[in-house]
Design a protein around this motif. Structure first.
Motif, short mmCIF file in Angstrom:
data_model
loop_
_atom_site.label_atom_id
_atom_site.label_comp_id
_atom_site.label_asym_id
_atom_site.label_seq_id
_atom_site.Cartn_x
_atom_site.Cartn_y
_atom_site.Cartn_z
N CYS A 189 44.08 42.03 17.04
CA CYS A 189 44.68 40.96 16.23
C CYS A 189 44.99 39.74 17.10
CB CYS A 189 45.96 41.49 15.57
SG CYS A 189 47.00 40.24 14.82
N SER A 190 45.51 39.98 18.31
CA SER A 190 45.86 38.89 19.21
C SER A 190 44.64 38.08 19.61
CB SER A 190 46.56 39.44 20.46
OG SER A 190 47.72 40.17 20.10
N MET A 191 43.47 38.74 19.65
CA MET A 191 42.21 38.04 19.96
C MET A 191 41.74 37.17 18.80
SD MET A 191 40.06 41.09 21.85
CE MET A 191 38.65 40.12 22.40
N GLY A 192 42.34 37.38 17.60
CA GLY A 192 41.97 36.58 16.43
C GLY A 192 41.19 37.33 15.38
N PHE A 193 41.00 38.65 15.56
CA PHE A 193 40.23 39.46 14.61
C PHE A 193 41.16 40.34 13.77
CE2 PHE A 193 37.51 38.71 18.34
CZ PHE A 193 36.39 38.15 17.73
N ASN A 194 40.77 40.57 12.53
CA ASN A 194 41.58 41.38 11.60
C ASN A 194 41.31 42.87 11.80
OD1 ASN A 194 42.80 42.63 9.44
ND2 ASN A 194 41.49 41.70 7.87
N PRO A 195 42.26 43.60 12.38
CA PRO A 195 42.02 45.02 12.66
C PRO A 195 41.93 45.89 11.41
CG PRO A 195 44.29 44.44 13.17
CD PRO A 195 43.59 43.16 12.83
N GLN A 196 42.38 45.34 10.27
CA GLN A 196 42.37 46.12 9.02
C GLN A 196 41.05 45.96 8.26
OE1 GLN A 196 45.15 48.03 9.73
NE2 GLN A 196 45.78 47.86 7.61
N HIS A 197 40.19 45.06 8.72
CA HIS A 197 38.95 44.82 7.98
C HIS A 197 38.04 46.05 8.05
CE1 HIS A 197 35.19 43.02 6.62
NE2 HIS A 197 35.93 42.05 6.10
N PRO A 198 37.51 46.51 6.90
CA PRO A 198 36.74 47.76 6.88
C PRO A 198 35.47 47.73 7.74
CG PRO A 198 36.64 46.62 4.74
CD PRO A 198 37.69 45.95 5.54
N SER A 199 34.94 46.55 8.06
CA SER A 199 33.73 46.48 8.88
C SER A 199 33.96 46.85 10.34
CB SER A 199 33.12 45.08 8.82
OG SER A 199 32.68 44.79 7.52
N TYR A 200 35.24 46.79 10.77
CA TYR A 200 35.53 47.12 12.16
C TYR A 200 35.95 48.58 12.29
CZ TYR A 200 35.51 42.11 13.31
OH TYR A 200 35.15 40.80 13.51
N ASN A 201 35.07 49.41 12.84
CA ASN A 201 35.45 50.79 13.13
C ASN A 201 35.91 50.86 14.59
OD1 ASN A 201 33.13 50.72 14.71
ND2 ASN A 201 31.89 51.83 13.21
N GLN A 202 36.26 52.04 15.04
CA GLN A 202 36.81 52.15 16.40
C GLN A 202 35.79 51.74 17.46
OE1 GLN A 202 39.76 54.94 17.16
NE2 GLN A 202 39.11 55.43 19.24
N GLU A 203 34.52 52.06 17.23
CA GLU A 203 33.51 51.71 18.23
C GLU A 203 33.35 50.19 18.34
OE1 GLU A 203 28.96 52.80 19.58
OE2 GLU A 203 29.38 52.64 17.44
N SER A 204 33.26 49.50 17.18
CA SER A 204 33.09 48.04 17.26
C SER A 204 34.33 47.38 17.85
CB SER A 204 32.75 47.46 15.88
OG SER A 204 33.75 47.74 14.93
N LYS A 205 35.52 47.94 17.59
CA LYS A 205 36.74 47.41 18.20
C LYS A 205 36.68 47.55 19.73
CE LYS A 205 39.93 48.12 14.34
NZ LYS A 205 41.07 48.89 13.81
N THR A 206 36.16 48.70 20.19
CA THR A 206 36.03 48.93 21.63
C THR A 206 35.17 47.85 22.28
OG1 THR A 206 36.33 51.32 21.44
CG2 THR A 206 35.16 50.54 23.40
N TRP A 207 34.05 47.49 21.61
CA TRP A 207 33.15 46.50 22.22
C TRP A 207 33.71 45.09 22.13
CZ3 TRP A 207 31.32 49.42 25.31
CH2 TRP A 207 30.68 50.63 25.01
N VAL A 208 34.52 44.80 21.10
CA VAL A 208 35.21 43.50 21.07
C VAL A 208 36.24 43.44 22.20
CG1 VAL A 208 36.80 42.04 19.75
CG2 VAL A 208 34.83 43.06 18.61
#
Length: 477
Positions: A189-208
């Protein structure tokens, strides 16, 4: 998926947190103000939460018109100075010392204000002493300008905006009040991305989150290959003035290393992170003048140009490039994903010096509703916290003690995986309170995957690397 707890973020971080809906509704980034400055300003001018009201927006706009100069304001500002006025403005300022060859006098430092194309302003030594970062990347702040009797523009006062030193123990204590998923989402969230958005799974969050590795690790050199629109450069443009971004086109050795005419140290010597964006279109006037010193730098953290002494730097180098995907959203050249990059990438001695490749094709394309709207850390505090972790050796020690390699891993493979695992520890576990299973899952496995992308290309490009086998095997111990 757990629900995001904005109240917990506010309770733990207080005024170091901010409602992330404030910034997009302010229009500040649209006028070229980076997030780490804009969030600080919003909290000063219109503190609060939620989307800005029309009254708040008017207040911000009035402030911006008055305080933020545009390039075409230069003549007006200089005219006011000639009339004896003191002009106050908010901008990035840098200070340089020009050494004249053969001169017996040590010249006075000069201040630059790039947005106004002012490059020769006088500045008192006391202001530089109090703000040494002016001599490196420059600092955003409130600048007071006046004119000297001889017609030279002078900086008479400077109030820096950026967060000063971070208390890392307090930061670690704050981390201890979150579980790992809550903390990961807070950083996201601090980076500017919505952690609750369904398109972001744990793997994609890791790469962000992997985009933060060059901030927390010094001399950490990485690439990200992705289709257009995944937000590759967003965090680098907005997090801290110690991070510099150059987009595509031509890059000169003077820009990167040292300017032979002015003796000015280049970007690699002044910044903590240097990002080359759009490297698929990168060109050099004299490639051998750049690639040779760059290879040395990637290996040793030092570079030189003829006639100059070695310059040491802990700057991390990030290369971002767009690549084409097939109908299954995988890279078209899966065995050699650097195939469409400039030829020098295919030199294995160059490629092997990179820690890894972030698989940006596993990050969803960015849509407006993917912007964070919860409470996150203010960008200036967030960026400074990450950069403050660069020289803490406890994390690399942990990685070295708890990582076991198979015999097929080269020394470069091992060092790369140690650095990436150490970086993920700093990002996700700054309090160093974790189990071996946490380390394996959240730090070691993504570190191995980053390096594996390099190994795949090396294996494809050079028979010399085939004797090691393709896979790098690693486990926590």
């Amino acid at each position: 998926m757990i629900s995001y707890n904005s109240n917990l973020v506010q309770d733990v971080f207080g005024n170091l947190s901010i409602d992330k809906t404030r910034l997009p509704s302010s229009g500040l980034t649209a006028v070229g103000v980076p997030s780490f400055v804009a969030e600080w300003l919003l909290d000063k001018i219109v503190p609060g939460s939620g989307t800005l009201t029309s009254t708040e927006l008017e207040k911000v706009n009035t402030f911006v018109k008055k305080a933020f100069p545009r390039k075409d304001d230069r003549n007006e500002i200089i005219f006011d100075l000639t009339q004896g006025e003191v002009r106050k403005l908010i901008a990035l300022m840098q200070v340089r010392v020009r050494l004249e060859q053969g001169s017996k006098e040590i010249p006075d430092p000069i201040a630059r204000i790039p947005v106004l194309n002012l490059s020769d302003c006088a500045i008192p030594l006391g202001l530089i002493e109090r703000n040494k970062m002016l001599l490196r990347q420059g600092v955003w702040g409130k600048i007071s300008l006046a004119m000297q009797p001889d017609g030279k523009v002078e900086v008479i006062d400077f109030d820096p905006f950026q967060c000063s030193k971070v208390d890392l123990q307090a930061y670690a204590d704050c981390r201890a009040r979150f579980n790992t998923e809550e903390w990961r989402d807070l950083l996201f969230c601090s980076m500017g991305f919505n952690p609750q958005h369904p398109s972001y799974n744990q793997e994609s969050k890791t790469w962000v989150l992997a985009r933060l590795l060059p901030l927390v690790e010094s001399n950490y050199h990485i690439m990200e290959l992705a289709p257009k629109g995944t937000g590759k450069s967003f965090v680098f443009e907005n997090i801290n003035s110690k991070v510099a971004l150059i987009s595509g086109g031509k890059v000169t050795s003077a820009q990167l290393f040292i300017n032979g005419k002015t003796k000015e140290v280049g970007l690699l010597g002044r910044h903590d992170v240097l990002v080359l964006d759009e490297v698929q279109s990168l060109t050099f006037d004299n490639p051998e003048e750049v690639i040779g010193p760059l290879k040395n730098y990637l290996a040793s953290g030092r570079y030189n140009r003829s006639g100059f002494a070695d310059i040491s730097s802990d700057c991390s180098l990030v290369m971002l490039a767009n690549i084409e995907l097939d109908e299954h959203l995988q890279p078209r050249n899966e065995d050699n994903i650097i195939a469409n990059l400039p030829n020098f990438f295919a030199e294995t001695a160059f490629l092997d010096r990179f820690t890894g490749i972030i698989p940006g094709w596993k990050i969803p394309k960015f849509q407006r509703e993917m912007t964070s709207y919860q409470f996150g850390l203010k960008m200036d505090f967030f960026g400074e916290s990450l950069l403050s972790l660069r020289h803490d050796n406890r994390f690399i020690s942990y990685a070295q003690q708890h990582t076991k390699f198979d015999k097929n891993a080269t020394i470069r493979d091992q060092n790369a995986i140690f650095k990436s695992a150490s970086g993920f520890l700093k990002i996700l576990y700054p309090h160093l309170d974790l189990t071996l299973m946490d380390y394996q899952r959240d730090c070691l496995e993504p570190a191995q995957k980053l390096r594996q992308e390099i190994r795949n290309s090396l294996y494809y490009l050079d028979d010399e690397f085939r004797k090691f086998g393709r896979e790098v095997y690693v486990e926590a111990k």
